[in-house]
Enzyme design. Structure first.
Site, mmCIF file in Angstrom:
data_model
loop_
_atom_site.group_PDB
_atom_site.id
_atom_site.type_symbol
_atom_site.label_atom_id
_atom_site.label_comp_id
_atom_site.label_asym_id
_atom_site.label_seq_id
_atom_site.Cartn_x
_atom_site.Cartn_y
_atom_site.Cartn_z
ATOM 1 C CG ASP A 10 76.780 48.470 43.806
ATOM 2 O OD1 ASP A 10 77.966 48.097 43.953
ATOM 3 O OD2 ASP A 10 76.342 49.557 44.212
ATOM 4 C CG ASP A 104 81.898 47.605 43.751
ATOM 5 O OD1 ASP A 104 82.122 48.416 42.834
ATOM 6 O OD2 ASP A 104 81.326 47.914 44.810
ATOM 7 C CD GLU A 105 78.953 50.357 40.484
ATOM 8 O OE1 GLU A 105 78.040 50.853 39.800
ATOM 9 O OE2 GLU A 105 79.897 51.020 40.941
HETATM 10 MG MG LIG Z 1 79.421 48.461 45.661
#
Ligand SMILES: [Mg+2]
Length: 421
Positions: A10, A104-105
């Site tokens: 993350d 974003d993961e």
């Molecule tokens: Mg994040």
């Protein structure tokens, strides 16, 4: 069930950190990334801004009151999706099983490549160093025997953390006093429903008989029972192996309330083009087009129409969506508009006429240009006109277009959003 090793990576304050890298004057300072529209809210706050209590979802005004010297930066979605794509390339050096969960993961299955007790930690450490060297960004990594626990772990030492949950004994200790809302998949509504039953922690949830949960929540009850125990056997699904999407859609809150049908139609065309492109990337076409309208008083409704043949061309999708719009009278000014396509089929299963092949080749050529140079580098003429003289140009032709903050939270490179019901 075999012992799996799942990694959840993350990125920390992703959009804000990317902006701080692009403009070093922002480094170490409180930064908030916002959408491009007037009534925008904060998408991501840098850690310096979070220290003042600035959070995602706040309005600019609210944030400014907490931190008067906060610097606002307009989101540049191309930057984030490009960075995401490059990050995924890096991850693929470590395992072919990379699932892009959001911009974003990612989840990565490294079973058989590294063990939870040894190899995985050095692998995760190496990945963190490489991301720092190549991108100047930090991330938080969680590792565990499944996705649910890996995601939980990555959240435990943010930012720049690395947490391993080795087995279910360790998981049990963490889950015992953990608020149910901290589990990915238990949203505010479910959390409230559970709270009404007197259930606040995962430990308490684990103590409730599965039959009670099933009676109250149906199929979800069974899932809750497993989640509370940290059990999850869902696989890491690489981007290109996603199960069939049920629908593909985009919606946008308009920069200002709109009553003029012609202005609405231009927004519908832009959304339809985006939906069309996502369908084609996933090699889908669909028969049902749904138009969603939200009035300024938040009253929301959808109307749909179904075709006899499948379409994936934005123009055809738009045509149908506009015909839906014209089939009723707008009662109030519109705040949000959405277009989606369902009843999907894989394109290679569909017959193709010669005239359709010519059209398809043209669309493919446009897609190739847009893939290389960014969304809306080449768009249909109508998208380039300013909308209704309010200075808000709808899509732009200079190659830096971002689709105006309409990035889907479920955006994936070359992927189609998986819609779960
Ligand atoms: Mg994040």
């Amino acid at each position: 069930m075999k012992n799996r090793v799942i990694m959840h990576i993350d990125m920390d304050a992703f959009f804000a950190s990317v902006e701080q890298r692009v403009d070093p004057r922002l480094l170490g300072r409180p930064v908030a990334v916002t959408g491009s529209q007037k009534r925008t809210v904060i998408t991501t706050a840098s850690y310096e801004a979070r220290a003042f209590g600035v959070k995602t979802g706040m309005t600019k005004g609210e944030a400014k009151r907490l931190c008067p010297w906060l610097i606002f930066v307009q989101a540049n979605n191309r930057r984030y999706t490009d960075t995401c794509t490059r990050l995924v390339e890096l991850y693929k050096h470590y395992s072919p099983l990379v699932e892009v969960y959001s911009v974003d993961e990612v989840f990565m299955d490294v079973t058989g490549i590294a063990g939870l007790s040894n190899g995985a930690i050095s692998m995760a450490t190496e990945i963190r160093h490489r991301i720092k060297d190549a991108f100047g960004l930090t991330c938080s990594i969680g590792m565990a025997p499944n996705k649910l626990l890996a995601k939980l772990a990555s959240d435990m030492k943010k930012p720049d953390g690395l947490v391993v949950i080795r087995d279910h004994r360790e998981a049990g200790k963490i889950l015992k006093d953990l608020p149910v809302g901290d589990i990915a998949g238990i949203g505010p509504r479910l959390e409230k429903n559970l709270g009404d039953m007197g259930i606040k922690t995962c430990g308490e949830l684990a103590g409730v008989h599965v039959r009670t949960l099933k009676n109250r929540f149906g199929v979800v009850g069974e899932k809750l029972h497993l989640m509370a125990r940290g059990l999850d056997d869902s696989p890491v699904v690489p981007v290109w192996q996603e199960p069939d999407a049920k629908s593909v859609g985009h919606s946008m809150t308009l920069p200002r309330d709109v009553y003029n049908p012609e202005t609405l139609e231009r927004h519908i065309l832009q959304l339809s083009e985006m939906v069309g492109r996502r369908l084609r990337r996933g090699q889908y076409a669909g028969r049902t087009v749904t138009l969603t309208i939200r009035y300024r008083d938040f009253h929301t409704f959808s109307r749909r129409k179904t075709l006899t043949e499948h379409v994936s061309d934005g123009f055809e999708i738009c045509h149908l969506a506009v015909s839906i719009l014209r089939s009723f009278r707008l009662k109030k000014a519109v705040r949000l508009v959405g277009v989606s396509v369902s009843n999907l089929a894989a394109v290679d299963q569909l017959p193709l006429l010669k005239k359709d092949r010519v059209r398809r080749d043209l669309i493919r050529a446009l897609d190739t240009i847009n893939d290389r140079y960014g969304e809306f580098t080449v768009a249909r003429g109508r998208l380039l006109e300013p909308v209704n003289g309010n200075g808000h140009s709808n899509g732009n032709g200079n190659g830096s277009g971002n689709g105006h903050g309409v990035i889907s939270p479920a955006w994936r490179p070359n992927g189609v959003k998986r819609v779960e019901f």
